[in-house]
Each structure stands twice: as C-alpha cells, then as structure tokens.
Design a protein around this motif. Sequence first.
Motif, PDB file in Angstrom:
ATOM      1  N   ASP A  61      30.901  10.531   3.701  1.00 51.98           N
ATOM      2  CA  ASP A  61      30.408   9.204   4.085  1.00 51.98           C
ATOM      3  C   ASP A  61      30.358   9.212   5.613  1.00 51.98           C
ATOM      4  O   ASP A  61      31.231   8.686   6.277  1.00 51.98           O
ATOM      5  N   ALA A  62      29.316   9.853   6.148  1.00 56.94           N
ATOM      6  CA  ALA A  62      29.282  10.171   7.576  1.00 56.94           C
ATOM      7  C   ALA A  62      28.246   9.346   8.326  1.00 56.94           C
ATOM      8  O   ALA A  62      27.239   8.924   7.759  1.00 56.94           O
ATOM      9  N   GLN A  63      28.543   9.089   9.613  1.00 58.46           N
ATOM     10  CA  GLN A  63      27.568   8.501  10.527  1.00 58.46           C
ATOM     11  C   GLN A  63      27.403   9.440  11.724  1.00 58.46           C
ATOM     12  O   GLN A  63      28.389   9.994  12.207  1.00 58.46           O
ATOM     13  N   VAL A  64      26.159   9.613  12.183  1.00 62.85           N
ATOM     14  CA  VAL A  64      25.908  10.378  13.401  1.00 62.85           C
ATOM     15  C   VAL A  64      25.132   9.493  14.377  1.00 62.85           C
ATOM     16  O   VAL A  64      24.037   9.026  14.057  1.00 62.85           O
ATOM     17  N   ALA A  65      25.750   9.228  15.549  1.00 64.80           N
ATOM     18  CA  ALA A  65      25.075   8.460  16.600  1.00 64.80           C
ATOM     19  C   ALA A  65      24.665   9.431  17.703  1.00 64.80           C
ATOM     20  O   ALA A  65      25.393  10.392  17.998  1.00 64.80           O
ATOM     21  N   TYR A  66      23.496   9.186  18.323  1.00 61.49           N
ATOM     22  CA  TYR A  66      22.941  10.152  19.270  1.00 61.49           C
ATOM     23  C   TYR A  66      22.269   9.436  20.426  1.00 61.49           C
ATOM     24  O   TYR A  66      21.561   8.445  20.228  1.00 61.49           O
ATOM     25  N   LEU A  67      22.487   9.926  21.651  1.00 58.51           N
ATOM     26  CA  LEU A  67      21.846   9.384  22.834  1.00 58.51           C
ATOM     27  C   LEU A  67      21.491  10.544  23.753  1.00 58.51           C
ATOM     28  O   LEU A  67      22.332  11.415  24.006  1.00 58.51           O
ATOM     29  N   GLY A  68      20.229  10.583  24.216  1.00 59.06           N
ATOM     30  CA  GLY A  68      19.825  11.704  25.060  1.00 59.06           C
ATOM     31  C   GLY A  68      18.839  11.279  26.117  1.00 59.06           C
ATOM     32  O   GLY A  68      18.222  10.219  26.034  1.00 59.06           O
ATOM     33  N   VAL A  69      18.692  12.158  27.139  1.00 58.60           N
ATOM     34  CA  VAL A  69      17.772  11.858  28.220  1.00 58.60           C
ATOM     35  C   VAL A  69      17.146  13.166  28.733  1.00 58.60           C
ATOM     36  O   VAL A  69      17.806  14.199  28.758  1.00 58.60           O
ATOM     37  N   VAL A  70      15.863  13.101  29.100  1.00 66.07           N
ATOM     38  CA  VAL A  70      15.178  14.231  29.722  1.00 66.07           C
ATOM     39  C   VAL A  70      14.621  13.752  31.067  1.00 66.07           C
ATOM     40  O   VAL A  70      13.943  12.727  31.131  1.00 66.07           O
ATOM     41  N   VAL A  71      14.927  14.486  32.153  1.00 65.56           N
ATOM     42  CA  VAL A  71      14.457  14.126  33.497  1.00 65.56           C
ATOM     43  C   VAL A  71      13.630  15.283  34.049  1.00 65.56           C
ATOM     44  O   VAL A  71      14.181  16.357  34.314  1.00 65.56           O
ATOM     45  N   PRO A  72      12.294  15.101  34.220  1.00 61.09           N
ATOM     46  CA  PRO A  72      11.483  16.156  34.823  1.00 61.09           C
ATOM     47  C   PRO A  72      11.809  16.307  36.309  1.00 61.09           C
ATOM     48  O   PRO A  72      11.951  15.310  37.020  1.00 61.09           O
ATOM     49  N   GLY A 107      10.168  18.696  39.172  1.00 55.04           N
ATOM     50  CA  GLY A 107       9.206  19.747  39.515  1.00 55.04           C
ATOM     51  C   GLY A 107       8.722  20.432  38.255  1.00 55.04           C
ATOM     52  O   GLY A 107       8.338  19.780  37.280  1.00 55.04           O
ATOM     53  N   LYS A 108       8.748  21.794  38.269  1.00 51.26           N
ATOM     54  CA  LYS A 108       8.315  22.524  37.077  1.00 51.26           C
ATOM     55  C   LYS A 108       9.440  22.651  36.051  1.00 51.26           C
ATOM     56  O   LYS A 108       9.246  23.236  34.980  1.00 51.26           O
ATOM     57  N   GLY A 109      10.611  22.128  36.371  1.00 52.43           N
ATOM     58  CA  GLY A 109      11.740  22.214  35.455  1.00 52.43           C
ATOM     59  C   GLY A 109      12.070  20.866  34.836  1.00 52.43           C
ATOM     60  O   GLY A 109      11.478  19.839  35.172  1.00 52.43           O
ATOM     61  N   LYS A 110      13.017  20.867  33.924  1.00 54.42           N
ATOM     62  CA  LYS A 110      13.486  19.643  33.294  1.00 54.42           C
ATOM     63  C   LYS A 110      14.986  19.737  33.104  1.00 54.42           C
ATOM     64  O   LYS A 110      15.518  20.795  32.749  1.00 54.42           O
ATOM     65  N   ILE A 111      15.674  18.597  33.349  1.00 54.45           N
ATOM     66  CA  ILE A 111      17.096  18.497  33.031  1.00 54.45           C
ATOM     67  C   ILE A 111      17.215  17.716  31.724  1.00 54.45           C
ATOM     68  O   ILE A 111      16.578  16.674  31.557  1.00 54.45           O
ATOM     69  N   HIS A 112      18.015  18.256  30.797  1.00 58.47           N
ATOM     70  CA  HIS A 112      18.196  17.638  29.483  1.00 58.47           C
ATOM     71  C   HIS A 112      19.687  17.359  29.288  1.00 58.47           C
ATOM     72  O   HIS A 112      20.524  18.205  29.607  1.00 58.47           O
ATOM     73  N   ALA A 113      20.015  16.190  28.735  1.00 56.08           N
ATOM     74  CA  ALA A 113      21.418  15.899  28.424  1.00 56.08           C
ATOM     75  C   ALA A 113      21.472  15.068  27.157  1.00 56.08           C
ATOM     76  O   ALA A 113      20.600  14.235  26.912  1.00 56.08           O
ATOM     77  N   ASP A 114      22.474  15.317  26.299  1.00 55.15           N
ATOM     78  CA  ASP A 114      22.644  14.425  25.154  1.00 55.15           C
ATOM     79  C   ASP A 114      24.099  14.368  24.736  1.00 55.15           C
ATOM     80  O   ASP A 114      24.916  15.198  25.131  1.00 55.15           O
ATOM     81  N   ILE A 115      24.427  13.332  23.974  1.00 51.32           N
ATOM     82  CA  ILE A 115      25.769  13.172  23.436  1.00 51.32           C
ATOM     83  C   ILE A 115      25.637  12.744  21.991  1.00 51.32           C
ATOM     84  O   ILE A 115      24.739  11.973  21.644  1.00 51.32           O
ATOM     85  N   GLY A 116      26.496  13.302  21.113  1.00 52.64           N
ATOM     86  CA  GLY A 116      26.446  12.937  19.707  1.00 52.64           C
ATOM     87  C   GLY A 116      27.859  12.712  19.196  1.00 52.64           C
ATOM     88  O   GLY A 116      28.813  13.321  19.680  1.00 52.64           O
ATOM     89  N   ARG A 117      27.976  11.791  18.216  1.00 49.87           N
ATOM     90  CA  ARG A 117      29.295  11.488  17.651  1.00 49.87           C
ATOM     91  C   ARG A 117      29.146  11.461  16.139  1.00 49.87           C
ATOM     92  O   ARG A 117      28.331  10.701  15.603  1.00 49.87           O
ATOM     93  N   LEU A 118      29.901  12.340  15.433  1.00 47.74           N
ATOM     94  CA  LEU A 118      29.912  12.310  13.977  1.00 47.74           C
ATOM     95  C   LEU A 118      31.233  11.731  13.521  1.00 47.74           C
ATOM     96  O   LEU A 118      32.304  12.219  13.916  1.00 47.74           O
ATOM     97  N   SER A 119      31.176  10.674  12.690  1.00 42.69           N
ATOM     98  CA  SER A 119      32.412  10.147  12.101  1.00 42.69           C
ATOM     99  C   SER A 119      32.266  10.135  10.587  1.00 42.69           C
ATOM    100  O   SER A 119      31.195   9.862  10.061  1.00 42.69           O
ATOM    101  N   ASP A 120      33.360  10.470   9.889  1.00 39.58           N
ATOM    102  CA  ASP A 120      33.332  10.624   8.436  1.00 39.58           C
ATOM    103  C   ASP A 120      34.385   9.696   7.840  1.00 39.58           C
ATOM    104  O   ASP A 120      35.574   9.870   8.075  1.00 39.58           O
ATOM    105  N   ASP A 121      33.963   8.692   7.053  1.00 41.67           N
ATOM    106  CA  ASP A 121      34.900   7.739   6.455  1.00 41.67           C
ATOM    107  C   ASP A 121      35.483   8.248   5.150  1.00 41.67           C
ATOM    108  O   ASP A 121      36.383   7.633   4.587  1.00 41.67           O
ATOM    109  N   GLU A 122      34.961   9.375   4.639  1.00 35.88           N
ATOM    110  CA  GLU A 122      35.444   9.885   3.354  1.00 35.88           C
ATOM    111  C   GLU A 122      36.579  10.889   3.556  1.00 35.88           C
ATOM    112  O   GLU A 122      37.536  10.904   2.803  1.00 35.88           O
TER     113      GLU A 122
END
Lengths: 310, 310, 310
Positions: B222-233, B235-250
């Motif tokens: 009985d799981a929930q997964v919450a997710y938040l992320g961001v991409v910042v261009p 120049g020719k590169g990109k910075i990517h960051a994200d955070i995730g949280r899995l919680s299981d009530d079972e």
Amino acid sequence: IVDAGIGYGKAGDTTFNGVVSGPYSAPRIGFKGSEDLGGGLKAEFALEQGFSIDTGAPASATRQFHRQAWVGLSGDFGSVGLGRQYAPGYNYSLKFSQAVPGATFNSQAFLTNSIPGASIQPGTDARWDNSITYKLPKMGAFSAEAIYSFQTAESGDDRGQDDKMGVAAAYAAGPVTVGAIYHNSRRAKDNLKEIYLGGTMDFGVAKLSASYQTAKENGVVDAQVAYLGVVVPVGKGKIHADIGRLSDDENADNDSTSLSLAYTYGLSKRTTVYVMANRTTNDDNAARGVLATDDGAASTSLAAGLRHTF
Amino acid sequence: IVDAGIGYGKAGDTTFNGVVSGPYSAPRIGFKGSEDLGGGLKAEFALEQGFSIDTGAPASATRQFHRQAWVGLSGDFGSVGLGRQYAPGYNYSLKFSQAVPGATFNSQAFLTNSIPGASIQPGTDARWDNSITYKLPKMGAFSAEAIYSFQTAESGDDRGQDDKMGVAAAYAAGPVTVGAIYHNSRRAKDNLKEIYLGGTMDFGVAKLSASYQTAKENGVVDAQVAYLGVVVPVGKGKIHADIGRLSDDENADNDSTSLSLAYTYGLSKRTTVYVMANRTTNDDNAARGVLATDDGAASTSLAAGLRHTF
Amino acid sequence: IVDAGIGYGKAGDTTFNGVVSGPYSAPRIGFKGSEDLGGGLKAEFALEQGFSIDTGAPASATRQFHRQAWVGLSGDFGSVGLGRQYAPGYNYSLKFSQAVPGATFNSQAFLTNSIPGASIQPGTDARWDNSITYKLPKMGAFSAEAIYSFQTAESGDDRGQDDKMGVAAAYAAGPVTVGAIYHNSRRAKDNLKEIYLGGTMDFGVAKLSASYQTAKENGVVDAQVAYLGVVVPVGKGKIHADIGRLSDDENADNDSTSLSLAYTYGLSKRTTVYVMANRTTNDDNAARGVLATDDGAASTSLAAGLRHTF
C-alpha cells in the motif's frame, strides 16, 4: 513481416481469447543478398529470424536465425547452398496446399504438423540444420531440388543416426501444375518416410489446390493427409476455403477432419486485413485444433488481424 | 541508442565499481515503419530490442523484441495496435516524472520499480504482452489512450487471471500540462490498483515536474510515491535535480527517500556526455539504491558516461 | 560475414562429417557508426553478433552482441571505449599469428584456445565484458593500447576477484613489424599471466609470421605456444601454411604439434572459396584437433567452403 490478430477458440472445456501472433504469416525479419561474380555465377546468402509479435519472444530460444541461415553459389549448373535451409517439403508443399494462407489456419499445415517429425509442411520441422541443397537451373516448366542434412553434424558411421534427405520436383502445363516430394528422416526407432503428391488448377475465377501425402514410421505412425482447397478473388479481396482429413492406421481413434474459411483484403500491396475461421472434429483420442484443443472434442477458432510486410 | 558509463556505488558494507549500461537511456536497436494507405489511413509497426552494453547481453533472455513488438492501423478514428506494447503508465509517466533523465538514476523510476508489479514507471513492467491499445486522434491540447492485455493469452473465464488494463489522459494549457493514469493488474492474491497524477510547468529558465502516485494490492503493498524535479538549461548543458519519497502503509519500516542530481552536455544532437549522482536513505527494512544496496543503509551512487543515438 | 563449409575429421575412433560454420571467418552481423563532433573529436560505437550458419544458433546463448558492444570517444588524445570489447590479445595476435586464416584451422588460434582462460588468441576469451579501453593516437610506426575489465562489475575490494587487464604495442620498420602483448587475468586459484611476442616480415613473394607466447597459472598450467607461418600469393589465390607447438610444463604428456595448410581463391573482393587441412599429433593425455579429437590420437581435418562478406 509483422502480423497480429485477435483470436477466440473453444474446444470442449477449453477456451482461448487473446492476441495471436502471425495467423496469416509468421512474423520474421532478416537479411538477404547476392553478388554477381561474372560468367553467370552469383554468391547468395539469407539470414532470417522468426518471432512472436504478441510477446516479442523469438521463434526459437536457441537459434538466432531460426528460419534460414545459409550461403551458396548459383550459376548455369543450378544452385548449391550450405547451412540451415528449407527442405523441399517446405518449398513445394506451399505450391499445392496453400488455399487458406499461412501455417496456423491452413488445414494441411496444422494437421500434418501434428504428426511428430513430419516435415512436408510449412512449419519448423521443414527447416533443416547442417544441410546441403542443390536446385536445378531454370528449365522451362520443370523444376527440382534436393537436400541432405547432417542433422547433428557428428557421426561415427557413414550416415548419421539422425540424418535426413529430401527431393522434390514440379511441372507446369498451362493452368495446371503438379508436383511430388519425398522425405526420409532417421528417427529414434526407424526411418520416417514421407511421400507427397499435389497439384493446382487455375480457372481464373477460382484456383483449386489438392494434395495427398503419407507419413509412415514403423510402430509410431502410419498417417495419410488429404487436402482440397479453393481461392476465389472478389474485387480487392479473396475468399479462401479448404478441407483436410488426417487418418492414422497405426493408432486407433486418432483421425481428424479440418475445415477452414478465410477472407483477406489488401489495403495495399504491403498491408492486408483478414478474418479466418476453423472447425476441426476429432476421434476420441485425437486433440487437434487451431487455437484450443481438448481430447476428442470438436474445436472452433476465429481470428481477425492485420499483416504488414516491410 | 548506445549508452555506457563508469559507475561507483556504496551502501553499508556493499560497494560497486565498474562499467554501467545505460544510466541515461537504456541501449536499444529496432525497426519502425509506416505505410500511407490513402484516406488518412496508415499501417504502422515497431520492433525494438534492448541490451546491456557492458556485456552485450539482451535485456530479456526470452524475448527477442523485449521493448516493443506490434503492428497497427491509424487514421481519423485514432490508432489501434496489437502485440507487445508500452502501457499508458510508460508513455504518460515520462511526461511528468523525468527531471533527471533515464530509468536508472531518476527517483520516481527506481523507487516505483522497487514495488513488485508496479507498472506506472519507465521500466520493464510497463511493457505488456498480448495487448490491444487504442489512442484518441490528436484533438488540440487533449490526448488519451487505453490498453488491455491478455497477459497469458489463455483463459477459461471471461477475464484471464493475470489480465491487465490501463487508461491515461493529459491536457496542456500554455506552459502547464497535467495528466492522470490508472492501471489495474490481476495479481496472485488480488488486483494491484495504481493511480498517478502528474504535471509540469515550463518557466523557460527552468521546467518543474511533479507527480504523486499510489499502488495498492491487499495484503501485499500500500505504497505512495511523491516526486518533485527541476531541469535548468545552462548554455549547451542542463542541470537536472529531483527528489522522491516512497512510503508503504502495508509493510513496516519500508520507506525510502531519494535525491538525484545530474549534468548533461550535448556534444551534438546525437551525442551527450553526463554525470549523475544519487543519495538514497532507507528505513530499517528497506534496501533501495541505484548502484549498491544494503538493508537499512543509505546508498550513494555516481556515474559518468556517454550516450550516442543512431 | 557468412561462411560455411563441408568438413571431414578423424581422430582415433572418432570421425566427423557435416557442415562446418565459419572455418575461414566466424559468421557475424552488426552495426557500427561514428559521428564527427568537430575539433577532431568523434563519437563511435559497435554492436556485433556472432552465429553458427549450420544451425542458425547464436554464438552465445546469453549475449545478444557476443562479439562487441561498446561506445566511445576518439580524438587527438587517442580513443577511449566503454563496454564489451576486444582485448589487445585479440587485436595484436591477429597481426602476427594469422598465416592460415580464421580461428578454426589456424594453429596458434586453436592450440592457445585449448588452454583454459587463455586470452591472447582470436577466440571468445579475448572479448571482455565491462571493460574500459584506451588506444594511443596514430604516431607513425608505433601503436599501443590497454584494457581494464571489471569482469563482474561488482566487488567489495579495490580490485574484483575476476578483473582482467591487458596491454599491447607494435612497431613497424619497412617490411618488418614486431609486437608484444601482456595479459593478467584473475582466476579461481591464482592470476593467469600471459606474455606474447610476435613479428611479420613481408618479402613480397611471401609473408612470414612468427610468434611465441607463454601462459602460466600456478598449479594449473605452464604452457608455451610457438608459431611459424607463411602466406604465398599465387595469382588471384593464396597458399597458406603454418605450424604450431604447444608444450605444458605443469601437466605431463599434454603437448601437441599442429600443421595446417590452406588455399584461398577470391571470386571477388567479397566472395572467397577455400580448402583447408590440419594434422595434429598429441601426447598421451592431450586431445587437440580441429574437427575431431580423441585422447592421445593424431587428428586429421579437411574442409572446403565459401565465405561471403556483406
């Protein structure tokens, strides 16, 4: 070639519903090529692989190029090939027993395929490992080919314990074509000997196909398969019908009768939609059918699908 | 696509160092095609195979075209496909949960993939055998699709004991896109029901992604997964960051939190170099991580590599 | 490349006759590519798969791209690759020990391949998983390369229990080229250390090849392989001959001497016909041979075939 359909089958207590891979043509991809070496001589090869489009699984778990893998030379002398190749029973039975298309619903194909080891049919047993083939050069209306397969490629005798051989010939005279095939395969107990006679007659408004074949291995099987089919073009579509009868003199109550109907419609040269139906009745100990089988029970199968060649 | 990196991982007493296959994009090759049949009708197919570039091994030991294998028709009515296909949970979760690219370091992907059978994520469980899909035709900002999978293609009941179904829809309004997915999979004990809500907002200087999903199978998870992320261009590169949280009530003490960072730089449209990092903290009974895992221990992973598409 | 032949072999009571896959060159297909990234920088990849043309079976049951699977960058600094790659022992032993072509009849190839784990030869053990390679940029007559393989890609120590490393270099001066290779492979009991020295001299009317190599693993093997070969062009054909001697100081009565002869004739740049023959004599406990082996018995092998590249 990619080909998938939705299918339904019922035989006794067994039912089937789901996606069917290749009711019309078994999905396959591959590489073929030839090089002109001058003086009429050509180098040729083919590598062909089968797969199930419903799951993406390969047709064989152990063979990459399950359908064909060979290299050869052709010229004025005919053509010679080395590798895993179609036996004559594949190439020539397709000429005379293909009213309903494919190896799934076709009555000759699935009845003959139910005989263990029988190879005069368009299924897997008609592709032979470690084989040498020879085909006669084009000579007007007459064609013929032969194969010898060192099935396991290793032996202490002159001829291996599971070697196989086959020959076939066909002759065309106006709207009529006739042909014959003979296969002899070493099996565990004895040799399996197969004989096939077939013919087609093209009336323009309809094309008739007929074949009769026997498969006999002492103490194992003594079967006959009779086949009659017709294709009627109707505009851009075609109506296909065939009937097949397998009788076995070695095993009691093991006979089956199959009746198939199909309608195919070409959306283009490369894309075809189709519906196919089969009804098979079985003796008490037989369990033959296309999408569902049950001992002694009649089997009904339906499929509708889409074939695309590339 | 070929993609390989050098990786290092540490979790408790377990360490990893070596070559990693596909941290950015899973290596794959395949065949795709379509044919115009006139009147807006098209025949389409795809055959796609995955493999590990570190060893050359296929992604699946039993499936040749492990990623996709289907044939279909599209037209004014939308599109229909038959075969092994991506479920909506694959196509739509990629829209809203892909700040850090790929299925290896992305927090939503590897956390959800750790739930047995969960299929709203970009991994293997989101590709379904024996399936029929239907996608709505393009209608401005709105898109939707549905799938039904006869998982083993054989059954005595109306619905197979492991059949699956899924639907998804998305709507775009200016810089904001939102979507929802529902999957229902027959499992051994009970149905696994998955719900997913996601959205993205594009500010130009940065693009935000957020999603929330649940996966519930009575007595198993009985799981929930919450997710938040961001991409910042940059120049020719990109910075990517994200955070995730899995919680299981079972299951007790089975929660995890994942934080990923990545920098990607395009040497050309087809070739990208990248570095990726992940830190995952685990409850006492959880053992999640990207390149190394140990019960209850935090896991740290690093990779640097090269992706080339062809 | 497709290559098949008819072969016959005899050693003591064992005989062989049948179709042989790849006596000249192991059949293979694959994908290669490179992209110019500007400034002399290039992205490169290769995916290559082997198979047996006699049965259509893949060269490896578990690896899709059994021969090669890698992606890399090359530029002024040389080239770097990540994935499953040829060790220097493959690339450099082909320069100095290939008078009789291929890995089947060539004396150095099949003698060295009989030493468990020995990797300075053109067979399977010379392709390493999870490896990083570095090749020096082109510098006139001098070339060199190195490899490190995280063989199982996982370890708790600094160096994995089955990691491998290798380096090789070659130098060309007019008609003479010389080279050296060193491989060090972690094995169950101890490290297997291999050293190889080789050279070729091209007289125009004939090209001589010679090599000497050792393979030593404490308590398992302490072998030397000496090799001498010659290729003589005759019109559009070539005569090939070589002799190899394997002696083992660790195991008693385990020495073998191999003599091979071949004639190859190019029907075109892409198509070659050939005949090959081998005679191997064995000590009492040795059973080496090309197409048939028996303990202590001399082995004779013959093959004739056709190779076609595409």
